[in-house]
Design a protein around this motif. Structure first.
Motif, mmCIF file in Angstrom:
data_model
loop_
_atom_site.group_PDB
_atom_site.id
_atom_site.type_symbol
_atom_site.label_atom_id
_atom_site.label_comp_id
_atom_site.label_asym_id
_atom_site.label_seq_id
_atom_site.Cartn_x
_atom_site.Cartn_y
_atom_site.Cartn_z
ATOM 1 N N ASN A 281 0.865 -1.239 -0.198
ATOM 2 C CA ASN A 281 -0.130 -0.097 -0.070
ATOM 3 C C ASN A 281 0.893 1.265 0.159
ATOM 4 O OD1 ASN A 281 -2.427 -1.315 0.129
ATOM 5 N ND2 ASN A 281 -1.853 -1.977 2.137
ATOM 6 N N GLY A 283 0.311 4.569 0.116
ATOM 7 C CA GLY A 283 0.114 5.575 0.789
ATOM 8 C C GLY A 283 0.087 7.256 0.171
ATOM 9 N N THR A 286 -4.867 7.771 -3.693
ATOM 10 C CA THR A 286 -5.610 6.582 -3.164
ATOM 11 C C THR A 286 -5.532 5.404 -4.363
ATOM 12 O OG1 THR A 286 -7.454 7.694 -4.494
ATOM 13 C CG2 THR A 286 -7.192 7.886 -2.122
ATOM 14 N N ARG A 289 -4.542 2.366 -2.212
ATOM 15 C CA ARG A 289 -4.853 2.790 -0.689
ATOM 16 C C ARG A 289 -5.525 1.333 -0.165
ATOM 17 N NH1 ARG A 289 -10.426 6.329 -0.709
ATOM 18 N NH2 ARG A 289 -11.880 4.363 -0.991
ATOM 19 N N LEU A 385 -5.553 7.474 3.047
ATOM 20 C CA LEU A 385 -4.358 6.973 2.512
ATOM 21 C C LEU A 385 -3.817 6.095 3.730
ATOM 22 C CD1 LEU A 385 -2.819 10.187 1.225
ATOM 23 C CD2 LEU A 385 -4.026 8.360 -0.128
ATOM 24 N N ASN A 386 -2.875 5.081 3.103
ATOM 25 C CA ASN A 386 -2.533 4.043 4.105
ATOM 26 C C ASN A 386 -1.171 3.522 3.532
ATOM 27 O OD1 ASN A 386 -1.752 1.937 5.891
ATOM 28 N ND2 ASN A 386 -3.195 0.506 4.844
#
Lengths: 529, 1128
Positions: A281, A283, A286, A289, A385-386
Motif C-alpha cells: 500500500n 500511501g 488513493t 490505498r 491513505l494508508n
C-alpha cells in the motif's frame, strides 16, 4: 432562381457527403482505454499484465476478506457497541452463503487466476527481447495462480480447477476434488520456485522498481503453508515437506528477523528482510490505498472530527489480551496516536474527549484497548491513505512452521529452539532492550513433549502473528488434530461467538457464495449451509 | 402593361382586383388540393418573372411542368413583356394571368396538349363539365372577413382557401350535391350544403363562430406538423398558455410538465431549486437502460432525461420554460417510431417561440416573490431528546448518557429553523419579435434567480435566444434557432446523501443533537453532532462549503428548405449542442469535510452533439386520397470529455479551488472521453381518403455505435389507422358529436440508452505499488464483453378515441395501450470463474398497460364570463414478466447500510418494477399478547409486532414481503380558467393516487432509537403506562429494518398553482398594446397522509428500479410571485 438552385444543390451535396463519410461512425473506437485486441503483444505488455495480477491480490485486504477470519477467531472481537451486523456479524459467526462475509475469497482468487491464466496463455508466444523478465513473469503468474488456489482450498475445499482462459470460458464448471486442486497448486508453486529469483534486480527492465515482487522465498513459504495445511487439517502427514520448504526459506540467507518486532510493520521499513510476501500500500494516492488499518484504528481519533481516524471495530478478546506472558513487547500499550506500542489505549489526544470525564458516546476506548501494530506514517490524519503493507508471509512464520513441522515429526527439542528465537526477539523490545520476558520455552518447567510444544507453538503463532489473519485457520486445522479444539477455544475465549447462534461445526468451512451458485447451478454447496 | 403579383397571391391589374383561380394558402403545411391532376392545365407551377418576354414565360411554364403548349405566333403576342410572381398555382391559372388582355385563352386538344387559341374560338373551358363554388367567409360575431380559412367539399379532394377579403373559390367540381365545410383555427367549423351544376358558379357564404377551445391545433409529430384531426397516434400537447404564461414562473421544464399531459408522470426529485425530476411516459419501460423520454428541441434530438440516481441531476435545467411555444408528447409506438431507437420511452417535442410577420413587438415580463417552506416537521427539544436517549439505552441495557442535572440545564437549539430561510424568486424576460415578409425574428433574453429555502442553495439562469426565419424566394426558406444559456447552482450539502451520519441538509438538521450549540465558546463550528450518530454540522456546511455547479450551453440549428415542385420539398438541418459543465467544491478546514487543511475539487467537462437531418417530403393527391410522405436521413454524433483535479491540505482556505497546486496532498488528475453515434433512415406516409380514413405508416432504421458489431442496425416499423366517423354521412344528422375519430396503432420502437463500449473487451487500469511507487498495469475489467448486445424492443398497441361533443363544448381523448418491452438490457451476474462478474445482455421482458383520458370543457361561455376546465388522468400498470431465468433482484438504495438488510427494493417476476420490500408490522406487542416467536425477547411489549410470514417462529430476512410500489394507481391534473372582464383566474390541481413512499428519513426520525434527534412524534412512544400508540418504545438496540410503518401512502391532491391576472386598460401605459398584472401562488395546499415534507419526492432520481423513496429530501417551498407583463 439560379441562386436558390445553387444553394439547394449545395445543401443536397452536403447531405450526400455526410452520408458517405459517416458509415464508419458506428464502429466504436474508444480513446480512454484499450481493448484486448491490441494488448498482449510485447514484453512490456506481458510485464504489465503480470503486475495486474498483484492488483487482484489486493482483494485479500478487503473488509470482508480481512475481517472475517480475524473477528471469527478467538483472538479478536467486534466493538460491543457496533450495531451493524454487516460489520460485527463475523464476530458472532453470523454468516451464510448470502451475507457476503465469506464470499470475497472466491472473487478475489478467481480474479487472480483469470489474470494469471491470461499471462500464461499469451506469454509463451510473445517475442520479448528481455527473455529473463519474460521467464520471471511466467513464474510470477504461476505463483499467483497457485497461491490463489491455496486460498480457495483453505477456505472452501473443492473448487473448480481452471488452468487456462479456455477452461474459464465454460459457464458451468463443477467443483474439482481438493486433492486434484492441491496437486495443481504444487505443480504451479514448484515450477515458480524453480524459476523465480531469490532477490530481484532493482528494476524490472521496463522502468519500474521491483520491491514487493514475488520471490523464490514466497513460493517456498506458500509450499510450506500448503503442506502444513495438508498435514494438519487434512491429516496427510506431509510434515517433512512442510519442514523442508520452511527450512529452505530459513537457510536461504535472504530472509531474517528484524531486531524490533514493531519496526517490521512500519512504512519507513518497507521491503525489510522479514517481509516475504505483502500486499503493498503506497500511501501516496488513493490508487493503492487500503482501508484495512481502519478496522483497528480508534474511532475517536478523528473520524468524527473530519480527520478520518478509524472505524474502531476490532478489539483483542480479553482472553487474548491477557494471554501474553508478562513483559512481552508485543503487548506494549501506549496512549494516543503517537504511541509506539502494539496496542493503544486512551483517545484524548485529538478529541480531548476522554472516558473518565465525559460520557462521550464515540469514545472507542470505553470498550477496551485496540491493536496498533499497523502504524501509518501520518498517524491517521488522512483516513483515505494508508502506507502500511499488509503482511501475508513473514520470516517469523517460516521459523514457526519449521518448529511445528519438526515437533510433529517428533523432534520437539529442535522445535523449541526455533520457537525460542521468536521469544528472544520479543525480549529485545525495540531491538536493544534486554527484558526477562517472555522467557524461553522450557526454562520455567514447561514440558518438552509433542502436545505441550504444539500448544506453545500455536500460542506463539497467536502472539507473533496477531491480527495477520492466521488464527482462524490455526483453530480450524488443529480441530482435525484434536477434535473439538475449534469449538472449545471459541467458547472459552470469545463470549461473542454464541451471542446469536449456538456454534455449529459446519462453520469451520465457509459456504460457496450463493451468488456464484445462482450464476452457476453446477456448483454444489458445502455441507451445513 | 405590368402585372404586380404579391407573394400572398393577390393579383392587381391597374389597381383593379382580379379573381385568381387558385392560390397557395399561406398557412403551411396544409396545401391547397388541386383539381384533376391528369389535366395539364391543373398541374401546379410557381413563377417569379421580372420583365421577360411572354415567350420566355410560356417556355418556363412548359419546362417546369412538363406540359406541351402549342400556339400560333400570329395569335399570341410573344414579345410582350410580363412580370409576375406566382406560388403554386395551376397551369391554367398561370396561363390566364400571362395571357390577360391578349384575347387568347388556353384549352386542351385531344392529345392532352395545351392549345392557345383566341377566346372567340368558342372552345370554352367550361366544356370540362364542371362547376365551381365560391363565397365569402366572415366572423359571425364581428362580420370581419376571415383569411386562410380552408373550405372543403366533404368527402372529396376539392378544397380552397380564403384570401384577405374572405373570398374563396373551388373550381372544377363535378356536378352534384355536396356538404361544404369551412375550417379555421380558433373557430368552430361551419357546414352547409351546396348543389353544383355544370358550368355554373354556386355561391356559399359562411359565418364562423369563435371556438371555445382550439379545436384543431397543429400538432408537432416529429419532422412535420399535422392538424390534430389528422393524427393517428397518441400525442399530448401542452401549449405555452397552459405551460407557462398564466401559471407561476416555472424554473425547470420538467416540473412545469407535471399534471399537464395525460400519461406523462412527473415526480420532482425534491424541492431543491433546479432539481431533477423523474419523467415517465406510460410507465417504466426498462430496468437497466434509461427510462426517461427523449427531448427534441426545435427538431433536434437534444437530450435524454437523466437516469442517474443523483436527484440533483437535471439535464434540462438549461432550457428556459419561458421560451417555449408548445410541447408535444409522442406516446404510442406509432407516434414515436419516427424516432426509432430512441422512441421507447416517449418523445417530448419542444418548439420555441418564433417571430411572426407584422408589427414589431417588445414584451417585458417581470415577476418577483418569496418562498417559504410549505410544511414543517417538529423535532424533539433538548430535554425530550436526552430523555429519549436515556430511555432507549436503558431499554437496551446500556448506561445512560445524560444525568438529570444535565437534562435540566440543557438549552435547545432549533437546527431545522437555523437551516431554513425565506428565499427570493425573480424572473425577468424581454422579448422582441416581428419581421418583414422576407425575414422574421424573435430575440429574447431572460434571467431567473431562485434562492433556496435552505441556506447555501440557489439557482441562477440567464439566457439569450435568437430565432430567425427567412424567405429567399417563394421556393427557398431558411431559419435558425440559437440559444445560449448559463446556469449556476449552489448546493452545498443541502440535498440528501443518505441518512444517519451521512445525512445532509434538512435531514442532518433534524438529526443534530438539539442541546449542542452550532459553535463552541471560541466561535468555531462544532464539526459533528455530539450524539451516538455523529452527523456533520449542517449549518456549518451550508454556510462555509462551496458546491457550485455550472452549465453553459449553446444550442443552435440552421435549416434550409427548398420546394423542388410545389408538391416536393427538401429540407436539410444542421444543428449543434455545445455544453460546458463545471463543479467547484471546496470545504474549508473549519468544517468536517475540510479535514485538516481544507479540501477542494474542480471538475470540468465539455460535450458536443452534432446533428444533420435531411429529408424530402411530398404532399399531393394520389389515387383517391392525398398523401403526405417523408423520407429522410440523419446522423448524430455525440462526444464528451471531462477533466478533474482535487487536492487537500492547503496553506490557506482563502484560495479555495483556485490554487489546487498549493495543497500538500494531491490526488491524481482524472480525464475521460465518451463518443457515440447514431445513423438513421426514416420514412413516414400519411394517406387521407375523403377526410375520413387516415393511414399512417412509419419506419426508422437506426444504426447505433453502442451495440455489438453484429447488431448495430435495427428497423422500427409502425402503422396506424384513424377513422373520422364524424365525417361519415350517417353522422351528419345528429348533434351530440361535433367530431368523432377512432384511432388504432401498432408498432415497435427501441431503447439504446446504455453506456457505450459495453460490447467491447475492455482493458482497465489495475494499480499496484512497489514500495511507494505506484504502477498502473492493464487488465480486463468491467463487465464481460457482449458482441451480441442489441436494442431493447418495445411493441405497443394503442386504441384511442378523439371526440368533440355538444357543439364543441366538450372535447375528449381517450387512449388505452398495452406495451411489452422485450430483449431487456439487463446486467446479469456471471460466474466469477469466467473472470468477470456481470454481463450486459438482452434478456427479460416487462409490460405496461394503461388508459389515459384528457377532457376539456367549456363550462360557461358568456360575453363577460368564461370558465373552462381541462382534466387529464392516467393509469398505468407495470409488471415484470421475465428476468432471464432469475426470479428476483434485490436492490439497495442510497441509504448506505443504515437499513438492515440494506436491500429495500425488489425486482420480481410478476410484480411492478421498483417494488418496496420490507417487514410487515401489525401494531405493537402489548402486555398479555400471545407470543408467536421462539425468542420471547422479540415479543417485548412496546416492540413492533412483525409478521412471521414464513411461519418459522423467528423474524428473519425471509419474512420480508412486498409493501407496495412507488408507481401511482392513477395520476393527473385539473386546470380551471375563469375570465371575468379584465380579470382572469387560473387554478391548477395535480393529483397522484395509490403510490407508496419509503420515508427513509424516519429510519432516524421515527424509530425511537435515540442515536440522533428524532421527530416530535416520538414523544408519543409506547411506555408501560401509555400503550395506545403506534410509536414503539424507546430502544437503542432496535434493528433499523424497513418496517411497514416507514412505508407510507404517497397519494395527494395539491393546489399546485393559482394565478390571478388583471388586464390593464391600454391607455394606462402610453404606447402599450397590452399590459397585465398577475399574482401567482405555487404549492399552496396539499392534502395528503404522507408524514414527510412532501409526497412529490424521489430521492433516487431517474433510476426506474427505485420508485418512491424520501431520503430526507430537500423540502418543497410555497411560492408567491407578483409580476407584470407589458407588450409594446
Amino acid at each position: 432562381m439560379r441562386r436558390t438552385q445553387s444553394i439547394a444543390s449545395s445543401l443536397g451535396l452536403a447531405a450526400l457527403l455526410v452520408v458517405c463519410a459517416c458509415t464508419d461512425l458506428l464502429n466504436e473506437d474508444p480513446k480512454g482505454f484499450t481493448t484486448t485486441d491490441t494488448f498482449y503483444k510485447s514484453g512490456a505488455d506481458l510485464n504489465s499484465a503480470t503486475i495486474a495480477i498483484y492488483n487482484s491480490l489486493r482483494g485479500l485486504q478487503g473488509q470482508a476478506q480481512w475481517t472475517t477470519p480475524e473477528l471469527a477467531s478467538d483472538q479478536t472481537r467486534a466493538d460491543n457497541r457496533e450495531p451493524n451486523l454487516g460489520t460485527s456479524g463475523p464476530d458472532f459467526l453470523d454468516w451464510d452463503a448470502s451475507t457476503g462475509n465469506t464470499g470475497g475469497y472466491w472473487g478475489t482468487s478467481y480474479a487472480m487466476i483469470t489474470r494469471a491464466n491470461l499471462v500464461l496463455a499469451s506469454g509463451p508466444g510473445i517475442d520479448a527481447p528481455n527473455a529473463q523478465m519474460k521467464a520471471y513473469n511466467l513464474a510470477e503468474a504461476k505463483f499467483m495462480r497457485g497461491y490463489a488456489y491455496l486460498w480457495l482450498v483453505k477456505v472452501y475445499d473443492d473448487v473448480p480447477l481452471l488452468l487456462s482462459p479456455a477452461d474459464q470460458a465454460n459457464p458451468r464448471p463443477t467443483r474439482t476434488p481438493v486433492e486434484q486442486v492441491d496437486q495443481a497448486i504444487i505443480k504451479d508453486l514448484t515450477e515458480a520456485e524453480a524459476a523465480l529469483p531469490a532477490t530481484w534486480p532493482s528494476s524490472d527492465g521496463y522502468g519500474d522498481p521491483t520491491q514487493g515482487r514475488v520471490t523464490r522465498g514466497a513460493a517456498q513459504m506458500a509450499l510450506a503453508d500448503l503442506y502444513q495445511w495438508r498435514s494438519s487439517f487434512m491429516l496427510k502427514n506431509e510434515w517433512q515437506l512442510a519442514s523442508d520448504w520452511a527450512d529452505s526459506v530459513i537457510q536461504s540467507g535472504v530472509w531474517a528477523l528484524n531486531n524490533d518486532y514493531l519496526s517490521t510493520f512500519l512504512p519507513k521499513n518497507k521491503g525489510n528482510k522479514e517481509m516475504i510476501l505483502v500486499i503493498a500500500n503506497s500511501g501516496v494516492t488513493t490508487n493503492t490505498r487500503s482501508l484495512f488499518q481502519l478496522f483497528y484504528y480508534p474511532r475517536d481519533w478523528g473520524l468524527d472530527q473530519g480527520q478520518g481516524g478509524g472505524w474502531g471495530l476490532i478489539h483483542p478478546t480479553t482472553w487474548f489480551y491477557n494471554s501474553y506472558l508478562s513483559g512481552d513487547y508485543r503487548r506494549d500499550t501506549g496512549r494516543g496516536f503517537a504511541s509506539q506500542g502494539a496496542y493503544v489505549w486512551w483517545g484524548c489526544s485529538v478529541s480531548n474527549v476522554c472516558p473518565a470525564t465525559s460520557a462521550a458516546p464515540n469514545d472507542t476506548f470505553a470498550d477496551g484497548p485496540m491493536p496498533y501494530k499497523y502504524h501509518k506514517s501520518d498517524n491517521g490524519t488522512n483516513w483515505m491513505l494508508n502506507d502500511v503493507d499488509t503482511p501475508l508471509y513473514r520470516f517469523a512464520e517460516a521459523l514457526l512452521m519449521y518448529a511445528e513441522a519438526q515437533n510433529e515429526l517428533g523432534n520437539s527439542a529442535v522445535a523449541v529452539q526455533y520457537l525460542n528465537t521468536i521469544r528472544a526477539r520479543a525480549r529485545k523490545g525495540t531491538g536493544a532492550e534486554s527484558r526477562a520476558e517472555p522467557h524461553d520455552y522450557g526454562t520455567a518447567g514447561e514440558l518438552i513433549d509433542k502436545l505441550s510444544v504444539r500448544e506453545a507453538i500455536y500460542m506463539e503463532r497467536a502472539w507473533e502473528l496477531a491480527f495477520e489473519g492466521k488464527r482462524w485457520f490455526d483453530l480450524v486445522r488443529r480441530d482435525s488434530e484434536e477434535p473439538g479444539y475449534w469449538a472449545n477455544s471459541l467458547r472459552a475465549h470469545d463470549p461473542n461467538v454464541e451471542k446469536l447462534h449456538a456454534l455449529a461445526t459446519f462453520k469451520k468451512r465457509f459456504p460457496i457464495p450463493q451468488t456464484q451458485i445462482n450464476a452457476n447451478p453446477a456448483l454444489t454447496q458445502n455441507p451445513g449451509y | 402593361m405590368r402585372f404586380l403579383i404579391t407573394v400572398a397571391g393577390v393579383l392587381v391589374v391597374a389597381g383593379t382586383p382580379v379573381r385568381l383561380y387558385a392560390a397557395q394558402a399561406s398557412v403551411r403545411p396544409v396545401a391547397l388540393q388541386e383539381a384533376d391532376p391528369l389535366s395539364p392545365l391543373d398541374r401546379t407551377v410557381s413563377l417569379a418573372l421580372d420583365r421577360v418576354s411572354l415567350k420566355a414565360a410560356l417556355d418556363a411554364v412548359a419546362r417546369q411542368t412538363g406540359v406541351r403548349i402549342a400556339y400560333s405566333r400570329r395569335v399570341v403576342p410573344l414579345n410582350r413583356r410580363v412580370s409576375l410572381q406566382l406560388a403554386a398555382v395551376s397551369v391554367g391559372a398561370a396561363l390566364d394571368t400571362l395571357l390577360q388582355g391578349t384575347g387568347v385563352a388556353p384549352t386542351l386538344d385531344r392529345t392532352g396538349q395545351i392549345l392557345l387559341v383566341t377566346d372567340s374560338d368558342g372552345i370554352s373551358r367550361s366544356a370540362r363539365l364542371t362547376g365551381s363554388v365560391t363565397g365569402t367567409v366572415r366572423d359571425a360575431g364581428s362580420g370581419a372577413a376571415l383569411a386562410s380559412v380552408t373550405v372543403s367539399v366533404v368527402g372529396t379532394r376539392f378544397s380552397g382557401g380564403t384570401q384577405a377579403d374572405g373570398r374563396y373559390v373551388i373550381s372544377g367540381v363535378p356536378p352534384g350535391t355536396y356538404r361544404l365545410r369551412a375550417r379555421l383555427l380558433g373557430y368552430a367549423p361551419g357546414d352547409t350544403s351546396v348543389v353544383v351544376q355544370d358550368g355554373q358558379e354556386t355561391v356559399a357564404d359562411f359565418g364562423l363562430r369563435g371556438s371555445a377551445i382550439e379545436l384543431n391545433p397543429v400538432v408537432a409529430v416529429g419532422y412535420a406538423n399535422v392538424r390534430k384531426s389528422d393524427l393517428t397516434g397518441a400525442v399530448s400537447t401542452v401549449s405555452a398558455e397552459q405551460f407557462a404564461t398564466k401559471a407561476a414562473p416555472t424554473v425547470t421544464l420538467s416540473s412545469g410538465l407535471q399534471g399537464k399531459a395525460a400519461g406523462v408522470h412527473v415526480i420532482d426529485n425534491s424541492g431543491m431549486p433546479g432539481v431533477g425530476a423523474r419523467v415517465r411516459i406510460r410507465g417504466n419501460g426498462s430496468i437497466n437502460a434509461n427510462s426517461e423520454p427523449l427531448y427534441v428541441i426545435d427538431g433536434l434530438p437534444a437530450e435524454q432525461g437523466s437516469n442517474s440516481t443523483d436527484p440533483k441531476s437535471n439535464p434540462l435545467m438549461s432550457v428556459d420554460p419561458g421560451e417555449i411555444q408548445s410541447i408535444d408528447v409522442l406516446k404510442d409506438a406509432s407516434a414515436t417510431a419516427i424516432y426509432g431507437a430512441r422512441g421507447a420511452n416517449g418523445v417530448v417535442l419542444i418548439t420555441t417561440r418564433r417571430g411572426q410577420t407584422g408589427k414589431n413587438r417588445v414584451t417585458l415580463e417581470s415577476s418577483a416573490g418569496s418562498q417559504t417552506i410549505a410544511r414543517t416537521i417538529p423535532v424533539l427539544n433538548a430535554q425530550q431528546f436526552m430523555l429519549l436517549s436515556n430511555d432507549a439505552r436503558a431499554n437496551a441495557n446500556l448506561s445512560k448518557l445524560y444525568s438529570d442535572a444535565q437534562i435540566a440545564a440543557a438549552p435547545t437549539y432549533d437546527y431545522p429553523a437555523m437551516l431554513l430561510r425565506s428565499g427570493l424568486q425573480a424572473n425577468q424576460t424581454i422579448s422582441l419579435s416581428g419581421g418583414e415578409q422576407r425575414l422574421r425574428y424573435l430575440l429574447s433574453g431572460n434571467f431567473t434567480r431562485q434562492e433556496g429555502i435552505e441556506l447555501g442553495s440557489d439557482f441562477n439562469r440567464y439566457g439569450l435566444r435568437l430565432n430567425l426565419d427567412g424567405d429567399v424566394s417563394t421556393r427557398f426558406r431558411w431559419g435558425t434557432s440559437l440559444s445560449m444559456t448559463r446556469v449556476a447552482r449552489n448546493a452545498a450539502g443541502v440535498e440528501n446523501a443518505a441518512v444517519g451520519n451521512s445525512a445532509n441538509g434538512i435531514q442532518a438538521a433534524m438529526q443534530f443533537a438539539p442541546f449542542a450549540a452550532p459553535r463552541d465558546t471560541a466561535g468555531n463550528w462544532i464539526k459533528t453532532s455530539p450524539s451516538t450518530e455523529p452527523v456533520p454540522n449542517p449549518i456549518a456546511r451550508a454556510t462555509e462549503e462551496t458546491d457550485l455547479n455550472t452549465t453553459s450551453r449553446m444550442l443552435g440549428s440552421l435549416f434550409g428548405e427548398f420546394d423542388i415542385t410545389p408538391a416536393l420539398r427538401v429540407k436539410s438541418t444542421f444543428g449543434g449542442s455545445f455544453q460546458f459543465n463545471g463543479i467547484h467544491f471546496f470545504a474549508p478546514r473549519t468544517i468536517l469535510d475540510g479535514g485538516a487543511g481544507g479540501s477542494g475539487w474542480i471538475y470540468s467537462s465539455q460535450g458536443r452533439v452534432l446533428t444533420n437531418e435531411n429529408n424530402v417530403s411530398f404532399h399531393g393527391a394520389i389515387g383517391p386520397g392525398s398523401l403526405d410522405a417523408l423520407a429522410g436521413f440523419s446522423v448524430q454524433t455525440t462526444d464528451s470529455e471531462a477533466v478533474q483535479g482535487n487536492a487537500a491540505n492547503f496553506p490557506t482556505d482563502v484560495t479555495t479551488v483556485y490554487n489546487l497546486g498549493s495543497g500538500s496532498q494531491l490526488s491524481p488528475a482524472g480525464s475521460g472521453v465518451i463518443e457515440s453515434a447514431i445513423l438513421s433512415y426514416l420514412g413516414r406516409a400519411n394517406y387521407i381518403i375523403a377526410d375520413k380514413y387516415i393511414f399512417t405508416l412509419t419506419g426508422r432504421r437506426d444504426g447505433s455505435s453502442v451495440f455489438g458489431a453484429n447488431h448495430k442496425w435495427a428497423f422500427f416499423p409502425s402503422g396506424a389507422f384513424a377513422w373520422r366517423i364524424g365525417n361519415e354521412g350517417f353522422m351528419q344528422g345528429q348533434s351530440l358529436f361535433s367530431d368523432l375519430k377512432l384511432r388504432v396503432s401498432y408498432g415497435k420502437v427501441g431503447n439504446q440508452a446504455v453506456a457505450p463500449y459495453q460490447s467491447l473487451s475492455r482493458l482497465g487500469v489495475a494499480w499496484y505499488s512497489s514500495g511507494t511507487t505506484e504502477i498502473p498495469a492493464l487488465a480486463p475489467g468491467g463487465g464481460m464483453p457482449n458482441p451480441d448486445l442489441k436494442w431493447e424492443e418495445k411493441t405497443e398497441l394503442n386504441v384511442g378515441v378523439d371526440a368533440s361533443l355538444l357543439n364543441n363544448r366538450v372535447t375528449l381523448s381517450l387512449d388505452a395501450y398495452r406495451a411489452k418491452t422485450t430483449d431487456l438490457l439487463l446486467s446479469v451476474p456471471v460466474p466469477s470463474t469466467t473472470g468477470f462478474s456481470s454481463q450486459l445482455r438482452n434478456i427479460g421482458s416487462l409490460q405496461n398497460r394503461g388508459v389515459e383520458l384528457s377532457l376539456s370543457t367549456v363550462n360557461v361561455q358568456r360575453e363577460d364570463l368564461t370558465w373552462r376546465s381541462t382534466l387529464n388522468v392516467a393509469a398505468n400498470r407495470n409488471k415484470v414478466l421475465d428476468l432471464g431465468g432469475q426470479t428476483e433482484i434485490l436492490l439497495a438504495p442510497r441509504t448506505g447500510n443504515f437499513f438492515s438488510p440494506a436491500e429495500t427494493y425488489i425486482v420480481r417476476v410478476g410484480e411492478p418494477l421498483g417494488s418496496i420490500y420490507g417487514y410487515q408490522v401489525n401494531g405493537l406487542w402489548q402486555q398479555g399478547d400471545r407470543c408467536y416467536l421462539k425468542n420471547p425477547k422479540d415479543c417485548t411489549p412496546g416492540e413492533y409486532k412483525i409478521a412471521d410470514t414464513n411461519g418459522d417462529s423467528a423474524i428473519t430476512a425471509a419474512d420480508r414481503v412486498i409493501l407496495g410500489s412507488g408507481d401511482p394507481k392513477f395520476y393527473g391534473g385539473l386546470s380551471n380558467t375563469l375570465t371575468y372582464g379584465r380579470f382572469s383566474l387560473d387554478v391548477f390541481f395535480s393529483f397522484n393516487y395509490g403510490n407508496k413512499i419509503i420515508n427513509a428519513g424516519n429510519a432516524y426520525g421515527g424509530l425511537a432509537i435515540g442515536q440522533a434527534n428524532e421527530r416530535a412524534i416520538v414523544v408519543d412512544r409506547w411506555t408501560p403506562t401509555h400503550t395506545d400508540t403506534d410509536v414503539p418504545r424507546a430502544n437503542a438496540a432496535r434493528p433499523r429494518r424497513l418496517y411497514s410503518p416507514l412505508v407510507e401512502d404517497g397519494s395527494y391532491v395539491r393546489l399546485q398553482t393559482l394565478t390571478l391576472g388583471y388586464e390593464l386598460p391600454s391607455r394606462l401605459i402610453p404606447g402599450a398594446e397590452a399590459a397585465r398584472l398577475f399574482l401567482t401562488g405555487q404549492n399552496l395546499v396539499t392534502a395528503t397522509d404522507y408524514s414527510g415534507f412532501d409526497p412529490d419526492v424521489n430521492s433516487m432520481g431517474g433510476d426506474p428500479r427505485f420508485g418512491g423513496i424520501d431520503i430526507g429530501a430537500y423540502p418543497h417551498a410555497r411560492i408567491w410571485n407578483f409580476g407584470v407583463s407589458v407588450t409594446f
